[in-house]
Design a protein around this motif. Structure first.
Motif, PDB file in Angstrom:
ATOM      1  N   ALA A 133       0.802  -1.220   0.000  1.00  0.00           N
ATOM      2  CA  ALA A 133       0.000   0.000   0.000  1.00  0.00           C
ATOM      3  C   ALA A 133       0.833   1.267   0.000  1.00  0.00           C
ATOM      4  O   ALA A 133       0.350   2.324  -0.415  1.00  0.00           O
ATOM      5  N   PHE A 134       2.078   1.193   0.472  1.00  0.00           N
ATOM      6  CA  PHE A 134       2.893   2.400   0.574  1.00  0.00           C
ATOM      7  C   PHE A 134       4.368   2.120   0.286  1.00  0.00           C
ATOM      8  O   PHE A 134       4.973   2.768  -0.548  1.00  0.00           O
ATOM      9  N   GLY A 135       4.943   1.152   0.978  1.00  0.00           N
ATOM     10  CA  GLY A 135       6.349   0.832   0.770  1.00  0.00           C
ATOM     11  C   GLY A 135       7.267   1.758   1.528  1.00  0.00           C
ATOM     12  O   GLY A 135       7.995   2.566   0.951  1.00  0.00           O
ATOM     13  N   ILE A 136       7.263   1.632   2.855  1.00  0.00           N
ATOM     14  CA  ILE A 136       8.064   2.531   3.685  1.00  0.00           C
ATOM     15  C   ILE A 136       9.555   2.384   3.397  1.00  0.00           C
ATOM     16  O   ILE A 136      10.337   3.324   3.621  1.00  0.00           O
ATOM     17  N   VAL A 137       9.971   1.234   2.863  1.00  0.00           N
ATOM     18  CA  VAL A 137      11.387   1.065   2.524  1.00  0.00           C
ATOM     19  C   VAL A 137      11.817   2.049   1.444  1.00  0.00           C
ATOM     20  O   VAL A 137      12.999   2.404   1.349  1.00  0.00           O
ATOM     21  N   GLN A 138      10.883   2.502   0.617  1.00  0.00           N
ATOM     22  CA  GLN A 138      11.201   3.551  -0.353  1.00  0.00           C
ATOM     23  C   GLN A 138      11.696   4.806   0.352  1.00  0.00           C
ATOM     24  O   GLN A 138      12.631   5.465  -0.106  1.00  0.00           O
ATOM     25  N   LEU A 139      11.022   5.156   1.438  1.00  0.00           N
ATOM     26  CA  LEU A 139      11.421   6.352   2.182  1.00  0.00           C
ATOM     27  C   LEU A 139      12.826   6.192   2.740  1.00  0.00           C
ATOM     28  O   LEU A 139      13.605   7.153   2.749  1.00  0.00           O
ATOM     29  N   GLU A 140      13.143   5.005   3.232  1.00  0.00           N
ATOM     30  CA  GLU A 140      14.485   4.765   3.749  1.00  0.00           C
ATOM     31  C   GLU A 140      15.523   4.943   2.642  1.00  0.00           C
ATOM     32  O   GLU A 140      16.575   5.567   2.852  1.00  0.00           O
ATOM     33  N   ALA A 141      15.226   4.395   1.466  1.00  0.00           N
ATOM     34  CA  ALA A 141      16.153   4.527   0.343  1.00  0.00           C
ATOM     35  C   ALA A 141      16.294   5.986  -0.080  1.00  0.00           C
ATOM     36  O   ALA A 141      17.411   6.462  -0.350  1.00  0.00           O
ATOM     37  N   MET A 142      15.194   6.703  -0.153  1.00  0.00           N
ATOM     38  CA  MET A 142      15.234   8.112  -0.534  1.00  0.00           C
ATOM     39  C   MET A 142      16.027   8.930   0.485  1.00  0.00           C
ATOM     40  O   MET A 142      16.827   9.793   0.122  1.00  0.00           O
ATOM     41  N   ALA A 143      15.808   8.651   1.761  1.00  0.00           N
ATOM     42  CA  ALA A 143      16.550   9.350   2.806  1.00  0.00           C
ATOM     43  C   ALA A 143      18.044   9.097   2.673  1.00  0.00           C
ATOM     44  O   ALA A 143      18.869   9.966   2.993  1.00  0.00           O
ATOM     45  N   ALA A 144      18.411   7.912   2.200  1.00  0.00           N
ATOM     46  CA  ALA A 144      19.819   7.566   2.008  1.00  0.00           C
ATOM     47  C   ALA A 144      20.395   8.152   0.722  1.00  0.00           C
ATOM     48  O   ALA A 144      21.586   7.973   0.447  1.00  0.00           O
ATOM     49  N   GLY A 145      19.565   8.825  -0.071  1.00  0.00           N
ATOM     50  CA  GLY A 145      20.048   9.432  -1.303  1.00  0.00           C
ATOM     51  C   GLY A 145      20.113   8.479  -2.478  1.00  0.00           C
ATOM     52  O   GLY A 145      20.884   8.705  -3.422  1.00  0.00           O
ATOM     53  N   LEU A 146      19.280   7.426  -2.461  1.00  0.00           N
ATOM     54  CA  LEU A 146      19.252   6.467  -3.564  1.00  0.00           C
ATOM     55  C   LEU A 146      18.093   6.769  -4.507  1.00  0.00           C
ATOM     56  O   LEU A 146      16.981   7.079  -4.052  1.00  0.00           O
ATOM     57  N   PRO A 147      18.305   6.649  -5.824  1.00  0.00           N
ATOM     58  CA  PRO A 147      17.159   6.665  -6.734  1.00  0.00           C
ATOM     59  C   PRO A 147      16.370   5.373  -6.554  1.00  0.00           C
ATOM     60  O   PRO A 147      16.923   4.338  -6.173  1.00  0.00           O
ATOM     61  N   VAL A 148      15.071   5.438  -6.824  1.00  0.00           N
ATOM     62  CA  VAL A 148      14.167   4.318  -6.552  1.00  0.00           C
ATOM     63  C   VAL A 148      13.469   3.901  -7.846  1.00  0.00           C
ATOM     64  O   VAL A 148      13.046   4.743  -8.638  1.00  0.00           O
ATOM     65  N   ILE A 149      13.337   2.609  -8.033  1.00  0.00           N
ATOM     66  CA  ILE A 149      12.445   2.076  -9.064  1.00  0.00           C
ATOM     67  C   ILE A 149      11.331   1.323  -8.353  1.00  0.00           C
ATOM     68  O   ILE A 149      11.581   0.416  -7.564  1.00  0.00           O
TER      69      ILE A 149
END
Length: 382
Positions: A277-293
């Motif tokens: 429904a959301f994918g909180i791990v995306q936020l962790e990756a974004m906070a770390a400065g990673l691009p997300v797919i």
């Protein structure tokens, strides 16, 4: 104000909703609220503890059916509590009954985290109780506007629904150390690109699709997390001849987790079902400065990750399209860095714990006002 949070599990149990409930409960306690978490645990006897200013009541379970713990003690504990406001996290059918059982007609807030996806037949039996709870709720919270639009249940209550996204401790992931050592561990000679996937290994995470996509790429995949799908995924890796380029780190501690993001070049959330429904791990990756797919599921996954800005959003279930998007970022380091900076800036701007708690408190104020109006109306009709 005494606030009771209700959900089926609570840390140290691992999961995105569990982590969100903990952050919310502890954040409210730090702001001077009295907070009780009403949850369950695998034992039979009730356990009570204090965790960082929060009273945690863990009711014993009778059984665990269709991902739902059944507990009569949960209802007994609910009847013993006096609260000003109850915050129920759905879906958790016994939690609906617990919210009904609390005496004194407290204000009711519901966070609707997800539709019932896998247990649809059992969901039909739950629907009348679910609808009763949603009708009774003074305010409803959804974690993204996309989910409100796409959920056949939630869009009926759109007028009473407030958008409060999940959150992340940005600085914890932005300044992580230890990434270099992990890269050397998982990359041959420390060279090449490292793709990261993080989460409990569940049926809806789409990891077989990501593993299939890796056959098209010259890169290494690191999967962090454990869960019921792990052996099937390991078997698939062996069958595709990817054992040298796909690694399983298993479960890692909260303290170790930021280093894994720091080690990576790219983060992928390949979920293929709406249970994501959301994918909180995306936020962790974004906070770390990673691009997300991520994938377009009609949920918060593609609302958090902005296509062409913080990464790419691709159709679910297509390993070839997923591999194509990954290849663009793997072969363009300047683009990876640009999107990673944009992702981190977005996390800092929109998805901090402080901002999430402020939004929730604003919803609580509205719910309390509506509950007070309901009490006055009842008194006038006597």
């Amino acid at each position: 104000m005494h606030i009771v949070q209700i959900y089926k599990d609570y840390p140290p149990v691992v999961g995105g909703i569990e982590q969100h409930v903990r952050v919310l409960a502890e954040g409210l306690a730090q702001r001077g609220q009295q907070v009780t978490v009403l949850t369950t645990h695998a034992g039979r006897a009730t356990r009570e503890e204090q965790r960082n200013g929060v009273r945690v009541l863990r009711a014993g379970r009778l059984a665990y059916v269709a991902s739902t713990p059944l507990s009569l003690q949960l209802l007994r504990l609910a009847r013993s509590l006096r609260a000003d406001l109850v915050h129920l996290h759905m879906p958790f059918p016994p939690g609906d009954l617990a919210a009904l059982a609390l005496p004194g007609a407290p204000a009711l807030v519901v966070t609707y985290h997800s539709d019932i996806v896998r247990q649809r037949r059992l969901g039909q039996f739950y629907r009348p109780l679910q609808q009763l709870t949603l009708r009774r709720a003074h305010c409803i919270i959804a974690t993204s506007a996309a989910y409100v639009r796409s959920s056949p249940v939630l869009r009926r209550y759109a007028a009473r629904t407030h958008i409060v996204p999940l959150s992340v401790d940005v600085e914890r992931f932005a300044h992580a150390t230890g990434g270099t050592a992990l890269r050397r561990r998982y990359l041959e000679r420390g060279e090449g690109c490292l793709v990261l996937a993080v989460g409990v290994l569940r049926y809806y995470k789409g990891l077989p699709i990501l593993i299939d996509a890796m056959t098209q790429l010259d890169a290494t995949l690191l999967i962090v997390g454990g869960g019921p799908e792990e052996q099937r995924l390991r078997d698939l890796v062996q069958a595709l001849g990817l054992a040298r380029r796909v690694h399983f780190a298993g479960r890692v501690s909260d303290d170790e987790l930021p280093a894994y993001y720091a080690a990576a070049d790219l983060f992928v959330l390949p979920s293929h079902l709406r249970a994501e429904a959301f994918g909180i791990v995306q936020l962790e990756a974004m906070a770390a400065g990673l691009p997300v797919i991520s994938t377009e599921l009609g949920t918060g996954t593609s609302e958090v990750n902005q296509h062409g800005v913080t990464g790419f959003v691709v159709p679910p279930g297509d390993p070839l399209l997923l591999a194509r998007a990954m290849r663009v970022l793997l072969e363009n380091p300047d683009l990876r860095r640009h999107m990673g900076r944009a992702a981190q800036a977005r996390a800092r701007r929109e998805y901090t714990h402080a901002r999430m708690i402020e939004r929730v408190l604003a919803v609580y104020a509205q719910a309390a006002q509506r509950a007070h109006g309901d009490v006055n109306q009842r008194e006038q009709t006597r």
